[in-house]
Write an enzyme that holds these catalytic residues in place. Structure first.
Site, PDB file in Angstrom:
ATOM      1  CB  THR A 157      12.870 -12.706  -0.483  1.00  0.00           C
ATOM      2  OG1 THR A 157      13.660 -12.320   0.470  1.00  0.00           O
ATOM      3  CG2 THR A 157      12.703 -11.680  -1.375  1.00  0.00           C
ATOM      4  CG  ASP A 212      -4.416  -7.771  -1.784  1.00  0.00           C
ATOM      5  OD1 ASP A 212      -4.730  -8.170  -2.697  1.00  0.00           O
ATOM      6  OD2 ASP A 212      -3.176  -7.265  -1.627  1.00  0.00           O
ATOM      7  CB  SER A 213      -0.963 -10.034   2.069  1.00  0.00           C
ATOM      8  OG  SER A 213      -0.297 -10.055   0.940  1.00  0.00           O
ATOM      9  CB  SER A 214      -1.181  -5.008  -0.415  1.00  0.00           C
ATOM     10  OG  SER A 214      -1.006  -5.665  -1.730  1.00  0.00           O
ATOM     11  CB  THR A 241      -4.327 -15.574  -4.760  1.00  0.00           C
ATOM     12  OG1 THR A 241      -3.892 -14.233  -4.889  1.00  0.00           O
ATOM     13  CG2 THR A 241      -4.923 -16.198  -5.880  1.00  0.00           C
ATOM     14  CB  THR A 284      23.500  -6.826   0.233  1.00  0.00           C
ATOM     15  OG1 THR A 284      23.606  -6.897  -1.124  1.00  0.00           O
ATOM     16  CG2 THR A 284      22.853  -8.330   0.754  1.00  0.00           C
ATOM     17  CD  GLN A 285      20.436  -1.676  -4.243  1.00  0.00           C
ATOM     18  OE1 GLN A 285      20.589  -1.979  -5.300  1.00  0.00           O
ATOM     19  NE2 GLN A 285      20.849  -0.595  -3.746  1.00  0.00           N
ATOM     20  CB  CYS A 286      22.879  -9.170  -3.595  1.00  0.00           C
ATOM     21  SG  CYS A 286      24.225  -8.233  -4.420  1.00  0.00           S
TER      22      CYS A 286
HETATM   23  N1  ASP Z   1      -2.300  -9.758  -3.659  1.00  0.00           N
HETATM   24  C1  ASP Z   1      -2.332 -11.022  -3.118  1.00  0.00           C
HETATM   25  C2  ASP Z   1      -2.345 -10.819  -1.677  1.00  0.00           C
HETATM   26  O1  ASP Z   1      -0.941 -10.810  -1.287  1.00  0.00           O
HETATM   27  C3  ASP Z   1      -1.593 -11.882  -3.976  1.00  0.00           C
HETATM   28  C4  ASP Z   1      -1.774 -13.229  -3.182  1.00  0.00           C
HETATM   29  O2  ASP Z   1      -2.510 -13.752  -2.511  1.00  0.00           O
HETATM   30  O3  ASP Z   1      -0.900 -14.270  -3.827  1.00  0.00           O
HETATM   31  O4  ASP Z   1      -2.999 -10.795  -0.953  1.00  0.00           O
END
Ligand code: ASP
Length: 346
Positions: free
Chosen positions: A168, A59-61, A15, A280-282
């Site tokens: 995180t 996109d970092s995904s 972003t 842990t999930q916590c």
């Molecule tokens: N979907 C974007 C990414 O992780 C969100 C961001 O940049 O904050 O690339």
């Protein structure tokens, strides 16, 4: 102000590097080599700020191990040429990338600061400008002996500097997007940037050359347990082909269902040669498999305790360790050791 400080600013995507098209209002990545035109205030630092943009930006995904290897290689190639590195990255997987870099780059002597933003830098209310300006200032900061203030892989976001492998992504909306629940912030930016030097890792040898390591093995699966999980589901997940390790995301301080079917299934996976790491999930706190009998049962069958490691750091650490070692004993040994500040050993 003019000095000889040099920073490499790397834009990978996300972003922060977006600009709104004045006609269509769509968000589009802008030409990052023009960042000094876009943000003329950066010139006031007086530093040499060179830019490098990934092409295409992502996109970092879409981050994967190939991306981490490329980023590590870029820092390695330029390590001796710059005082510090600022990496602009999407927030979604920034904690994974920061964790991976912390293992792949080894014990560094220079700052590598990742940042991004929740609103594009080309929008009026953006959080990106402050994040970028402070990250550059931190990457360039030196102590009275001329050593970098923070020779670590960090995330800077909304006035806080965190150890990267302790973070995180916590919120998809608010400007304070990250949390480091199990480790204090390394610095806080107010009127001054205050460094918590007692929590920062310093090298024992400032002249140490960079020894990056790009061997990763991503044969890892995460199983998040849920109340009422079916035996058949667990059995099929633990028999997923091609995996060498499972991160078992457990309840509370490392607890799992006490039924014999559950422990038998995990034990069979371990007997087949899989490493099972208990995280842990916590969002905060640590795994202590001695606290309850439900945790003890996992310990007794050979599950490794992940302490207060985040899931992101556990993933990156496993990729890294599986890339270095073929013997599970070695991997399990280092999983219990704090190697880059990712774990509090007790
Ligand atoms: N979907 C974007 C990414 O992780 C969100 C961001 O940049 O904050 O690339």
């Amino acid at each position: 102000m003019k000095n000889d400080t040099s920073i490499l600013l790397v834009y990978t995507g996300g972003t922060i590097g977006m600009k709104q098209d004045p006609v269509s209002f769509d968000l589009r990545p802008f030409d990052f080599s023009q960042i000094l035109e876009e943000m003329p205030e950066l010139k006031k630092f007086g530093y040499r700020i060179d830019t490098y943009s990934f092409d295409p930006v992502i996109d970092s995904s879409d981050v994967d191990t190939g991306f981490w290897i490329r980023l590590t290689g870029l820092i390695e190639e330029n390590y001796n040429r710059y005082d510090g590195f600022v990496i602009l990255h999407g927030t979604d997987t920034m904690s994974f990338t920061a964790s991976a870099l912390s293992f792949m780059l080894g014990d560094i002597t220079k700052p590598v600061i990742l940042t991004g933003s929740q609103l594009p830098i080309g929008m009026l209310r953006t959080d990106g400008k402050e994040n970028l300006i402070s990250s550059i200032e931190i990457a360039a900061s030196k102590d009275k002996d001329g050593h970098p203030m923070v020779p670590e892989v960090c995330i800077y976001f909304e006035s806080q500097l965190y150890r990267g492998n302790r973070t995180t992504k916590y919120t998809a909306e608010n400007f304070r997007a990250f949390r480091s629940a199990n480790y204090p912030v390394l610095a806080e930016a107010g009127i001054h940037i205050k460094y918590n030097t007692s929590f920062i890792r310093y090298p024992d040898n400032w002249d140490r050359p960079l020894k990056a390591c790009c061997k990763l093995d991503p044969s890892v699966l995460i199983i998040k347990i849920i109340p009422g999980m079916r035996q058949s589901v667990l059995e099929s997940l633990t028999q997923t082909p091609g995996i060498r390790a499972i991160i078992l995301e457990t309840f509370g301080s490392g607890n799992a269902p006490s039924g014999k079917w559950f422990t038998d299934c995990i034990k069979k996976a371990i007997d087949r040669g899989l490493i099972v790491l208990n995280i842990t999930q916590c969002p905060a706190g640590r795994v202590d498999m001695d606290a309850y009998s439900t945790g003890k049962a996992l310990k007794n069958i050979g599950v490794t305790g992940g302490g207060d490691c985040t899931t992101e750091a556990a993933v990156a650490k496993l990729f890294f360790l599986l890339g270095q070692y073929t013997d599970n004993k070695d991997v399990e040994f280092f999983l219990k050791k704090n190697i880059r500040g990712e774990l509090t050993e007790v």
